[in-house]
Design a protein around this motif. Sequence first.
Motif, PDB file in Angstrom:
ATOM      1  N   GLY A 217      39.648  -6.906  28.994  1.00 14.05           N
ATOM      2  CA  GLY A 217      39.966  -8.070  29.508  1.00 14.05           C
ATOM      3  C   GLY A 217      38.971  -9.225  29.671  1.00 14.05           C
ATOM      4  N   THR A 218      37.634  -9.160  30.690  1.00 14.33           N
ATOM      5  CA  THR A 218      36.599  -9.629  30.981  1.00 14.33           C
ATOM      6  C   THR A 218      36.184 -10.303  29.129  1.00 14.33           C
ATOM      7  N   PRO A 219      35.361 -11.886  29.385  1.00 17.74           N
ATOM      8  CA  PRO A 219      34.669 -12.057  27.651  1.00 17.74           C
ATOM      9  C   PRO A 219      33.297 -11.590  27.335  1.00 17.74           C
ATOM     10  N   LEU A 220      32.686 -11.072  26.292  1.00 14.86           N
ATOM     11  CA  LEU A 220      31.776 -10.580  26.610  1.00 14.86           C
ATOM     12  C   LEU A 220      30.187 -11.626  26.541  1.00 14.86           C
ATOM     13  N   THR A 221      31.003 -13.225  26.417  1.00 13.90           N
ATOM     14  CA  THR A 221      29.766 -13.553  27.406  1.00 13.90           C
ATOM     15  C   THR A 221      28.770 -13.194  28.636  1.00 13.90           C
ATOM     16  N   GLU A 222      30.229 -13.221  29.417  1.00 16.05           N
ATOM     17  CA  GLU A 222      30.359 -12.710  30.955  1.00 16.05           C
ATOM     18  C   GLU A 222      29.475 -11.136  31.013  1.00 16.05           C
ATOM     19  N   LEU A 223      29.558 -10.446  29.892  1.00 18.22           N
ATOM     20  CA  LEU A 223      29.303  -8.672  29.611  1.00 18.22           C
ATOM     21  C   LEU A 223      27.704  -8.960  29.682  1.00 18.22           C
ATOM     22  N   VAL A 224      28.166  -9.553  28.856  1.00 21.61           N
ATOM     23  CA  VAL A 224      26.305  -9.293  28.462  1.00 21.61           C
ATOM     24  C   VAL A 224      25.403 -10.859  29.405  1.00 21.61           C
ATOM     25  N   ASP A 225      25.393 -11.539  29.818  1.00 19.68           N
ATOM     26  CA  ASP A 225      25.311 -12.406  30.917  1.00 19.68           C
ATOM     27  C   ASP A 225      24.750 -11.806  31.851  1.00 19.68           C
ATOM     28  N   GLU A 226      25.911 -10.412  32.734  1.00 19.01           N
ATOM     29  CA  GLU A 226      25.807  -9.834  33.616  1.00 19.01           C
ATOM     30  C   GLU A 226      24.940  -9.196  33.958  1.00 19.01           C
ATOM     31  N   TYR A 227      24.847  -8.179  32.214  1.00 22.87           N
ATOM     32  CA  TYR A 227      23.725  -6.898  32.143  1.00 22.87           C
ATOM     33  C   TYR A 227      22.248  -7.915  31.477  1.00 22.87           C
ATOM     34  N   GLU A 228      22.396  -8.695  30.527  1.00 24.64           N
ATOM     35  CA  GLU A 228      20.705  -9.463  31.281  1.00 24.64           C
ATOM     36  C   GLU A 228      20.586  -9.723  32.493  1.00 24.64           C
ATOM     37  N   ILE A 229      21.226 -10.487  33.509  1.00 23.75           N
ATOM     38  CA  ILE A 229      20.057 -10.656  34.489  1.00 23.75           C
ATOM     39  C   ILE A 229      20.532 -10.156  35.447  1.00 23.75           C
ATOM     40  N   ALA A 230      20.789  -8.625  35.797  1.00 32.78           N
ATOM     41  CA  ALA A 230      20.783  -7.491  36.190  1.00 32.78           C
ATOM     42  C   ALA A 230      19.487  -6.531  36.051  1.00 32.78           C
ATOM     43  N   ALA A 231      19.194  -7.143  34.360  1.00 32.69           N
ATOM     44  CA  ALA A 231      18.511  -6.472  34.349  1.00 32.69           C
ATOM     45  C   ALA A 231      16.772  -7.176  34.325  1.00 32.69           C
ATOM     46  N   GLY A 232      17.104  -8.519  34.509  1.00 32.29           N
ATOM     47  CA  GLY A 232      15.899  -9.215  34.153  1.00 32.29           C
ATOM     48  C   GLY A 232      14.950  -9.900  33.468  1.00 32.29           C
ATOM     49  N   MET A 233      15.831  -9.593  32.603  1.00 30.61           N
ATOM     50  CA  MET A 233      15.937 -10.707  31.119  1.00 30.61           C
ATOM     51  C   MET A 233      15.640 -12.237  31.403  1.00 30.61           C
ATOM     52  N   GLN A 234      14.610 -12.956  30.917  1.00 30.14           N
ATOM     53  CA  GLN A 234      14.621 -14.177  30.848  1.00 30.14           C
ATOM     54  C   GLN A 234      14.674 -14.586  29.582  1.00 30.14           C
ATOM     55  N   PRO A 235      15.346 -15.612  29.769  1.00 30.67           N
ATOM     56  CA  PRO A 235      16.363 -16.233  30.209  1.00 30.67           C
ATOM     57  C   PRO A 235      17.325 -15.348  29.837  1.00 30.67           C
ATOM     58  N   ALA A 236      18.447 -15.733  30.980  1.00 37.23           N
ATOM     59  CA  ALA A 236      19.589 -15.441  31.106  1.00 37.23           C
ATOM     60  C   ALA A 236      20.787 -15.917  31.481  1.00 37.23           C
TER      61      ALA A 236
END
Length: 153
Positions: free
Chosen positions: A27-46
């Motif tokens: 039920g969650t867009p993959l775009t949101e799932l990967v955004d949450e993961y990359e932001i939480a991991a401190g990736m830049q840009p994210a």
Amino acid sequence: MISNEMRFDCQHRGDTGLLVVVPHIDGTPLTELVDEYEIAAGMQPAGDAYSGLIPEFFRFGPMQDHFLGLSTSAMGPKTPVLGCECGEWGCWPLMARITATADLVTWDAFEQPHRKTRDYVAFRPFQFDRHQYDDALQALSAVIGSAADDTSA
């Protein structure tokens, strides 16, 4: 075994009217799932870096084959499952290994090929019941087919 649920959401992009395909997992867009993961991991840009795939922009072949990992024009052994927010998948793709068996379809080994140092090991593998996944692909093909009919009329 617990499996995830796949759905492919198709919407027309506001600036071009082209069809955009975004996988939804549980039920969650993959775009949101990967955004949450990359932001939480401190990736830049994210954040807001990805969008769905636009079939008209690239000859993926049939979407049913593409999302079973059989797209012949993909980059190497992995399949683009998201493209850049600009609409071009080659600009900033999210790649995954897609493995299909009679019972399961697995998405794992995610990578951002333009940032080889990014670690997606903790971006869990997703496993889908093959029958549910095939139903989602069939629904996607029906939408893409009717969209193609609309543009050729």
